[in-house]
Design a protein around this motif. Structure first.
Motif, PDB file in Angstrom:
ATOM      1  N   ASP A 175     -21.577  33.593  63.227  1.00 26.01           N
ATOM      2  CA  ASP A 175     -21.949  34.571  64.248  1.00 26.01           C
ATOM      3  C   ASP A 175     -22.851  35.696  63.737  1.00 26.01           C
ATOM      4  O   ASP A 175     -23.704  36.180  64.472  1.00 26.01           O
ATOM      5  CB  ASP A 175     -20.694  35.198  64.866  1.00 26.01           C
ATOM      6  N   ASN A 176     -22.633  36.118  62.497  1.00 24.92           N
ATOM      7  CA  ASN A 176     -23.408  37.246  61.972  1.00 24.92           C
ATOM      8  C   ASN A 176     -23.520  37.128  60.453  1.00 24.92           C
ATOM      9  O   ASN A 176     -22.961  37.929  59.703  1.00 24.92           O
ATOM     10  CB  ASN A 176     -22.754  38.579  62.369  1.00 24.92           C
ATOM     11  N   SER A 177     -24.239  36.119  60.017  1.00 22.51           N
ATOM     12  CA  SER A 177     -24.343  35.860  58.572  1.00 22.51           C
ATOM     13  C   SER A 177     -25.061  36.992  57.828  1.00 22.51           C
ATOM     14  O   SER A 177     -24.750  37.254  56.671  1.00 22.51           O
ATOM     15  CB  SER A 177     -25.038  34.524  58.316  1.00 22.51           C
ATOM     16  N   GLU A 178     -25.967  37.678  58.492  1.00 14.74           N
ATOM     17  CA  GLU A 178     -26.707  38.754  57.820  1.00 14.74           C
ATOM     18  C   GLU A 178     -25.770  39.897  57.414  1.00 14.74           C
ATOM     19  O   GLU A 178     -25.794  40.345  56.265  1.00 14.74           O
ATOM     20  CB  GLU A 178     -27.809  39.279  58.740  1.00 14.74           C
ATOM     21  N   ASP A 179     -24.952  40.365  58.349  1.00 12.59           N
ATOM     22  CA  ASP A 179     -24.024  41.447  58.008  1.00 12.59           C
ATOM     23  C   ASP A 179     -22.928  40.968  57.062  1.00 12.59           C
ATOM     24  O   ASP A 179     -22.459  41.730  56.210  1.00 12.59           O
ATOM     25  CB  ASP A 179     -23.416  42.057  59.269  1.00 12.59           C
ATOM     26  N   LEU A 180     -22.529  39.719  57.191  1.00 10.93           N
ATOM     27  CA  LEU A 180     -21.554  39.163  56.261  1.00 10.93           C
ATOM     28  C   LEU A 180     -22.112  39.192  54.843  1.00 10.93           C
ATOM     29  O   LEU A 180     -21.423  39.609  53.903  1.00 10.93           O
ATOM     30  CB  LEU A 180     -21.187  37.733  56.655  1.00 10.93           C
ATOM     31  N   GLN A 181     -23.356  38.776  54.671  1.00 11.02           N
ATOM     32  CA  GLN A 181     -23.977  38.799  53.345  1.00 11.02           C
ATOM     33  C   GLN A 181     -24.040  40.215  52.787  1.00 11.02           C
ATOM     34  O   GLN A 181     -23.801  40.440  51.592  1.00 11.02           O
ATOM     35  CB  GLN A 181     -25.380  38.203  53.414  1.00 11.02           C
ATOM     36  N   LYS A 182     -24.331  41.188  53.632  1.00  8.77           N
ATOM     37  CA  LYS A 182     -24.374  42.587  53.181  1.00  8.77           C
ATOM     38  C   LYS A 182     -23.005  43.036  52.682  1.00  8.77           C
ATOM     39  O   LYS A 182     -22.898  43.673  51.629  1.00  8.77           O
ATOM     40  CB  LYS A 182     -24.832  43.500  54.320  1.00  8.77           C
ATOM     41  N   LEU A 202     -20.961  43.795  44.110  1.00 13.83           N
ATOM     42  CA  LEU A 202     -21.576  44.836  43.282  1.00 13.83           C
ATOM     43  C   LEU A 202     -20.548  45.880  42.860  1.00 13.83           C
ATOM     44  O   LEU A 202     -20.599  46.392  41.734  1.00 13.83           O
ATOM     45  CB  LEU A 202     -22.729  45.513  44.018  1.00 13.83           C
ATOM     46  N   ALA A 203     -19.612  46.201  43.721  1.00  6.83           N
ATOM     47  CA  ALA A 203     -18.545  47.145  43.355  1.00  6.83           C
ATOM     48  C   ALA A 203     -17.735  46.607  42.206  1.00  6.83           C
ATOM     49  O   ALA A 203     -17.300  47.359  41.336  1.00  6.83           O
ATOM     50  CB  ALA A 203     -17.670  47.439  44.573  1.00  6.83           C
ATOM     51  N   GLY A 204     -17.532  45.296  42.166  1.00  5.62           N
ATOM     52  CA  GLY A 204     -16.774  44.671  41.086  1.00  5.62           C
ATOM     53  C   GLY A 204     -17.483  44.775  39.747  1.00  5.62           C
ATOM     54  O   GLY A 204     -16.842  44.829  38.694  1.00  5.62           O
ATOM     55  N   GLN A 205     -18.808  44.823  39.751  1.00  9.77           N
ATOM     56  CA  GLN A 205     -19.550  44.952  38.503  1.00  9.77           C
ATOM     57  C   GLN A 205     -19.360  46.334  37.890  1.00  9.77           C
ATOM     58  O   GLN A 205     -19.477  46.507  36.691  1.00  9.77           O
ATOM     59  CB  GLN A 205     -21.043  44.724  38.751  1.00  9.77           C
ATOM     60  N   ARG A 206     -19.067  47.316  38.714  1.00  7.69           N
ATOM     61  CA  ARG A 206     -18.907  48.695  38.225  1.00  7.69           C
ATOM     62  C   ARG A 206     -17.522  48.966  37.670  1.00  7.69           C
ATOM     63  O   ARG A 206     -17.278  50.002  37.113  1.00  7.69           O
ATOM     64  CB  ARG A 206     -19.196  49.677  39.367  1.00  7.69           C
ATOM     65  N   MET A 207     -16.623  48.024  37.865  1.00  7.38           N
ATOM     66  CA  MET A 207     -15.234  48.241  37.417  1.00  7.38           C
ATOM     67  C   MET A 207     -15.107  48.076  35.925  1.00  7.38           C
ATOM     68  O   MET A 207     -15.789  47.442  35.253  1.00  7.38           O
ATOM     69  CB  MET A 207     -14.285  47.291  38.137  1.00  7.38           C
ATOM     70  N   ALA A 231      -6.541  45.323  48.044  1.00  5.38           N
ATOM     71  CA  ALA A 231      -7.163  44.626  49.169  1.00  5.38           C
ATOM     72  C   ALA A 231      -8.048  45.569  49.967  1.00  5.38           C
ATOM     73  O   ALA A 231      -7.746  46.748  50.132  1.00  5.38           O
ATOM     74  CB  ALA A 231      -6.106  44.035  50.082  1.00  5.38           C
ATOM     75  N   GLN A 232      -9.138  45.021  50.426  1.00  6.82           N
ATOM     76  CA  GLN A 232     -10.072  45.768  51.273  1.00  6.82           C
ATOM     77  C   GLN A 232     -10.301  44.945  52.536  1.00  6.82           C
ATOM     78  O   GLN A 232     -10.555  43.750  52.474  1.00  6.82           O
ATOM     79  CB  GLN A 232     -11.389  45.971  50.525  1.00  6.82           C
ATOM     80  N   LEU A 233     -10.233  45.609  53.681  1.00  6.89           N
ATOM     81  CA  LEU A 233     -10.459  44.966  54.966  1.00  6.89           C
ATOM     82  C   LEU A 233     -11.802  45.420  55.509  1.00  6.89           C
ATOM     83  O   LEU A 233     -12.086  46.613  55.578  1.00  6.89           O
ATOM     84  CB  LEU A 233      -9.350  45.346  55.950  1.00  6.89           C
ATOM     85  N   VAL A 234     -12.649  44.453  55.855  1.00  3.54           N
ATOM     86  CA  VAL A 234     -13.968  44.748  56.411  1.00  3.54           C
ATOM     87  C   VAL A 234     -14.074  44.051  57.766  1.00  3.54           C
ATOM     88  O   VAL A 234     -13.719  42.883  57.901  1.00  3.54           O
ATOM     89  CB  VAL A 234     -15.089  44.254  55.476  1.00  3.54           C
ATOM     90  N   THR A 235     -14.561  44.786  58.752  1.00  4.71           N
ATOM     91  CA  THR A 235     -14.792  44.230  60.075  1.00  4.71           C
ATOM     92  C   THR A 235     -16.294  44.105  60.296  1.00  4.71           C
ATOM     93  O   THR A 235     -17.022  45.089  60.152  1.00  4.71           O
ATOM     94  CB  THR A 235     -14.175  45.133  61.162  1.00  4.71           C
ATOM     95  N   VAL A 236     -16.735  42.902  60.593  1.00  5.11           N
ATOM     96  CA  VAL A 236     -18.153  42.636  60.837  1.00  5.11           C
ATOM     97  C   VAL A 236     -18.393  42.655  62.342  1.00  5.11           C
ATOM     98  O   VAL A 236     -17.753  41.905  63.089  1.00  5.11           O
ATOM     99  CB  VAL A 236     -18.576  41.284  60.224  1.00  5.11           C
ATOM    100  N   GLU A 237     -19.290  43.522  62.767  1.00  2.64           N
ATOM    101  CA  GLU A 237     -19.616  43.649  64.189  1.00  2.64           C
ATOM    102  C   GLU A 237     -20.377  42.405  64.673  1.00  2.64           C
ATOM    103  O   GLU A 237     -20.983  41.689  63.889  1.00  2.64           O
ATOM    104  CB  GLU A 237     -20.470  44.895  64.422  1.00  2.64           C
ATOM    105  N   ASN A 238     -20.343  42.193  65.972  1.00  2.00           N
ATOM    106  CA  ASN A 238     -21.057  41.079  66.613  1.00  2.00           C
ATOM    107  C   ASN A 238     -20.686  39.721  66.021  1.00  2.00           C
ATOM    108  O   ASN A 238     -21.538  38.854  65.849  1.00  2.00           O
ATOM    109  CB  ASN A 238     -22.574  41.291  66.535  1.00  2.00           C
ATOM    110  N   ALA A 239     -19.409  39.571  65.694  1.00  2.00           N
ATOM    111  CA  ALA A 239     -18.927  38.310  65.134  1.00  2.00           C
ATOM    112  C   ALA A 239     -17.507  38.065  65.613  1.00  2.00           C
ATOM    113  O   ALA A 239     -16.720  39.001  65.775  1.00  2.00           O
ATOM    114  CB  ALA A 239     -18.968  38.346  63.612  1.00  2.00           C
ATOM    115  N   GLY A 240     -17.203  36.798  65.820  1.00  2.00           N
ATOM    116  CA  GLY A 240     -15.852  36.399  66.166  1.00  2.00           C
ATOM    117  C   GLY A 240     -15.146  35.840  64.947  1.00  2.00           C
ATOM    118  O   GLY A 240     -15.396  36.258  63.820  1.00  2.00           O
ATOM    119  N   HIS A 241     -14.297  34.842  65.167  1.00  2.00           N
ATOM    120  CA  HIS A 241     -13.537  34.227  64.077  1.00  2.00           C
ATOM    121  C   HIS A 241     -14.465  33.545  63.056  1.00  2.00           C
ATOM    122  O   HIS A 241     -14.168  33.529  61.873  1.00  2.00           O
ATOM    123  CB  HIS A 241     -12.544  33.217  64.659  1.00  2.00           C
ATOM    124  N   MET A 242     -15.580  33.017  63.509  1.00  2.00           N
ATOM    125  CA  MET A 242     -16.528  32.343  62.620  1.00  2.00           C
ATOM    126  C   MET A 242     -17.623  33.322  62.195  1.00  2.00           C
ATOM    127  O   MET A 242     -18.780  33.207  62.586  1.00  2.00           O
ATOM    128  CB  MET A 242     -17.136  31.131  63.335  1.00  2.00           C
TER     129      MET A 242
END
Length: 75
Positions: free
Chosen positions: A56-63, A70-75, A41-52
């Motif tokens: 709130d921050n679809s651009e950083d979520l997409q990144k 992409l990391a999964g393709q390298r496995m 499991a990997q935990l990622v925190t997206v800045e400038n976003a709440g529960h949604m």
């Protein structure tokens, strides 16, 4: 009556991405403990976003999703 999902989560062997918003006012108090029940499991925190995060921050979520996929393709 609490349904114990941990035995099911422990059988998941593929990478799991848990995303949370940095500004959320709701988060399970035992989140860190919950994540230990996944083998990878990997935990990622997206800045400038709440529960949604997607709202709130679809651009950083997409990144973050792109990095994870992409990391999964390298496995």
């Amino acid at each position: 009556n609490h349904f114990d999902v941990f035995p099911f989560w422990e059988r998941i062997t593929c990478p799991v991405l848990h995303i949370r918003g940095a500004c959320t006012d709701w988060e399970p108090p035992d989140l860190d403990e919950r994540l230990t029940h996944f083998a990878n499991a990997q935990l990622v925190t997206v800045e400038n976003a709440g529960h949604m995060v997607q709202h709130d921050n679809s651009e950083d979520l997409q990144k973050e999703l792109g990095k994870f996929l992409l990391a999964g393709q390298r496995m």
